[in-house]
Write an enzyme that holds these catalytic residues in place. Structure first.
Site, PDB file in Angstrom:
ATOM      1  N   THR A 141       0.844  -1.203   0.000  1.00  0.00           N
ATOM      2  CA  THR A 141       0.000   0.000   0.000  1.00  0.00           C
ATOM      3  C   THR A 141       0.870   1.241   0.000  1.00  0.00           C
ATOM      4  O   THR A 141       1.918   1.249   0.635  1.00  0.00           O
ATOM      5  CB  THR A 141      -0.855   0.007   1.286  1.00  0.00           C
ATOM      6  OG1 THR A 141      -1.549  -1.214   1.363  1.00  0.00           O
ATOM      7  CG2 THR A 141      -1.811   1.182   1.339  1.00  0.00           C
ATOM      8  N   ARG A 168     -13.146  -8.531  -1.692  1.00  0.00           N
ATOM      9  CA  ARG A 168     -12.358  -8.514  -0.445  1.00  0.00           C
ATOM     10  C   ARG A 168     -11.877  -7.091  -0.120  1.00  0.00           C
ATOM     11  O   ARG A 168     -11.385  -6.367  -0.971  1.00  0.00           O
ATOM     12  CB  ARG A 168     -11.155  -9.441  -0.589  1.00  0.00           C
ATOM     13  CG  ARG A 168     -10.187  -9.432   0.604  1.00  0.00           C
ATOM     14  CD  ARG A 168      -8.975  -8.568   0.334  1.00  0.00           C
ATOM     15  NE  ARG A 168      -7.963  -8.633   1.397  1.00  0.00           N
ATOM     16  CZ  ARG A 168      -6.956  -7.773   1.506  1.00  0.00           C
ATOM     17  NH1 ARG A 168      -6.830  -6.786   0.650  1.00  0.00           N
ATOM     18  NH2 ARG A 168      -6.082  -7.883   2.472  1.00  0.00           N
ATOM     19  N   GLY A 170      -9.295  -5.014   2.533  1.00  0.00           N
ATOM     20  CA  GLY A 170      -8.262  -5.138   3.561  1.00  0.00           C
ATOM     21  C   GLY A 170      -8.405  -3.985   4.548  1.00  0.00           C
ATOM     22  O   GLY A 170      -9.510  -3.510   4.826  1.00  0.00           O
ATOM     23  N   ASP A 171      -7.285  -3.524   5.058  1.00  0.00           N
ATOM     24  CA  ASP A 171      -7.287  -2.437   6.047  1.00  0.00           C
ATOM     25  C   ASP A 171      -7.380  -1.047   5.416  1.00  0.00           C
ATOM     26  O   ASP A 171      -7.830  -0.101   6.053  1.00  0.00           O
ATOM     27  CB  ASP A 171      -5.984  -2.491   6.845  1.00  0.00           C
ATOM     28  CG  ASP A 171      -4.781  -2.325   5.911  1.00  0.00           C
ATOM     29  OD1 ASP A 171      -4.666  -3.111   4.943  1.00  0.00           O
ATOM     30  OD2 ASP A 171      -3.979  -1.396   6.111  1.00  0.00           O
ATOM     31  N   THR A 191       0.832  -0.444   6.176  1.00  0.00           N
ATOM     32  CA  THR A 191       0.906  -1.253   4.958  1.00  0.00           C
ATOM     33  C   THR A 191       1.238  -2.686   5.357  1.00  0.00           C
ATOM     34  O   THR A 191       1.786  -2.929   6.431  1.00  0.00           O
ATOM     35  CB  THR A 191       1.955  -0.685   3.973  1.00  0.00           C
ATOM     36  OG1 THR A 191       2.067  -1.547   2.846  1.00  0.00           O
ATOM     37  CG2 THR A 191       3.318  -0.528   4.611  1.00  0.00           C
ATOM     38  N   GLY A 192       0.870  -3.605   4.499  1.00  0.00           N
ATOM     39  CA  GLY A 192       1.105  -5.009   4.817  1.00  0.00           C
ATOM     40  C   GLY A 192      -0.188  -5.785   4.657  1.00  0.00           C
ATOM     41  O   GLY A 192      -1.109  -5.331   3.967  1.00  0.00           O
ATOM     42  N   GLY A 194      -3.645  -6.738   5.156  1.00  0.00           N
ATOM     43  CA  GLY A 194      -4.741  -5.960   5.715  1.00  0.00           C
ATOM     44  C   GLY A 194      -5.487  -6.646   6.845  1.00  0.00           C
ATOM     45  O   GLY A 194      -5.891  -6.000   7.817  1.00  0.00           O
TER      46      GLY A 194
HETATM   47  N1  GLY Z   1      -2.815  -3.428   3.111  1.00  0.00           N
HETATM   48  C1  GLY Z   1      -3.513  -3.576   1.908  1.00  0.00           C
HETATM   49  C2  GLY Z   1      -4.383  -4.756   1.855  1.00  0.00           C
HETATM   50  O1  GLY Z   1      -4.253  -5.696   2.629  1.00  0.00           O
HETATM   51  O2  GLY Z   1      -5.227  -4.804   0.992  1.00  0.00           O
END
Ligand code: GLY
Length: 289
Positions: A141, A168, A170-171, A191-192, A194
Site C-alpha cells: 500500500t 475482499r 483489507g485495512d 501497509t502489509g 490488511g
Molecule cells: N494493506 C492492503 C491490503 O491488505 O489490501
C-alpha cells in the site's frame, strides 16, 4: 515508491501549499505509475482478473474521513476518498463497488481501466501455476502522513492482495486500520497484510499510544509489539509509519521496509528499516523512481 512524491511534497509544503492538496498529489503520482503493481493503474487484479482499488483519507482537524473500497475503473480512488471526507458527511462516507464508480461519474472524477497488459500477464501466469501465493506477493500500500501549520492528514491507497477474493477489503479503506489522524496528537498509516493490520487497528492504536505520551517511534513499535503478543502464530508482514503533532516520525515493521521522510529541518531522505527496527539511510543508487 514514495520518495519522488516526498521530494515534490516537501518543495510544495515549503512554498506554503496545503497538506491536503500535497498529500493527494503525492498519492496520485503513485496511483498513476503503471510500474508499481500494488496501487492504482497497473495494480494486480483479484482472482477473477479484475482490479479493485481501495483508498482512505482522514483529516486530523475535523476527524472527517472518506473511503472507497473495491472501486473499479476509477482513475484516482484517493481523490474520491478525500472528496467524501471533505463533504463533512454524517453518513455515506465509505462507498464500495459499483457505488464508488457511480460516485466518481456523478461527481466528475476521471475513470480509467486500471488493468495493464503487464499486470494481466502476471495474473495469467499466477492463475495457471500451482505455486502457492505468499502473503506479501505483489502487495504494498502507498501510505502518507502529512503535516502543515493547520494539522495532520493520513491517507493511503492500494490495489490490495494479488488474487484476492472478489469484493475482499483489507485495512486500507477502514478508518483506524489503514489510516488515522488526530491533529492534536498524531497520524499513522499502515501497509502489509490488511487482515492482520485490522486485528490490531494498528493506525488508531499507534495514535492512541501517542496520546498516552509515547513518541511516534515508540508508539509504532508498541502497537506492533502488542499485536504480535496476542497472536498464536507468526504475524504476517506489517509496517506502520507515524508523525506526531510536531512532525517527528515513527516507524515499525516486522519485515524489510522502505520509507521516506522530510520536514522543515530535514531534506527528503529515503530509509530502509528491518524487522529489528534498524534504520539506515538509502543512497540515490538504491532508489528507483
Ligand atoms: N494493506 C492492503 C491490503 O491488505 O489490501
Amino acid at each position: 515508491m514514495s520518495y519522488a512524491s516526498t521530494v515534490e511534497a516537501y518543495e510544495r509544503l515549503k512554498n506554503n501549499e496545503k497538506a491536503e492538496d500535497v498529500i493527494i498529489d503525492a498519492i496520485c503520482k503513485v496511483e498513476d505509475n503503471k510500474d508499481l503493481h500494488s496501487v492504482g493503474f497497473g495494480g494486480l487484479p483479484n482472482k477473477e482478473g479484475v482490479v479493485q482499488l481501495d483508498a482512505g483519507y482522514m483529516d486530523g482537524n475535523s476527524g472527517c474521513f472518506g473511503a472507497v473500497g473495491c472501486a473499479e475503473n476509477v482513475k484516482n480512488p484517493i481523490k474520491l476518498a478525500k472528496s467524501l471526507a471533505d463533504e463533512n458527511r454524517h453518513f455515506n462516507n465509505f462507498i464500495v463497488g459499483k457505488g464508488a464508480y457511480k460516485y466518481a461519474i456523478e461527481n466528475g472524477f476521471e475513470t480509467r481501466d486500471n488493468l495493464t497488459k503487464e499486470a494481466y500477464e502476471k495474473y495469467l501466469e499466477k492463475k495457471d501455476s500451482d505455486i502457492k501465493l505468499k502473503s506479501y506477493d505483489g502487495h504494498d500500500t502507498v501510505c502518507f502522513v502529512c503535516k502543515d501549520e493547520n494539522g495532520l492528514i493520513s491517507a493511503c491507497s492500494t490495489s490490495g492482495l494479488f488474487m484476492k477474493e472478489d469484493g475482499r477489503l483489507g485495512d486500507t479503506p477502514i478508518v483506524g486500520c489503514g489510516y488515522y489522524a488526530d491533529s492534536k496528537i498524531g497520524a499513522a498509516s499502515a501497509t502489509g497484510v490488511g487482515e492482520e493490520i485490522s486485528r490490531g487497528m494498528i493506525s488508531y492504536e499507534t495514535v492512541r499510544l501517542m496520546s498516552e505520551g509515547y513518541s511516534a517511534m515508540d508508539a509504532c513499535k508498541k502497537a506492533l509489539a502488542k499485536l504480535n503478543a496476542k497472536m498464536d502464530r507468526k504475524l504476517l508482514s506489517i509496517s506502520v509509519i507515524a508523525l506526531d503533532a510536531n512532525g517527528n516520525y515513527g516507524v515499525a515493521t516486522n519485515c524489510d521496509f522502505a520509507f521516506s521522510y522530510a520536514s522543515e529541518n530535514c531534506e527528503p531522505k529515503a530509509y530502509f528499516v528491518n524487522s529489528k527496527n534498524e534504520i539506515r539511510e538509502l543512497s540515490e543508487n538504491d532508489i528507483i523512481d
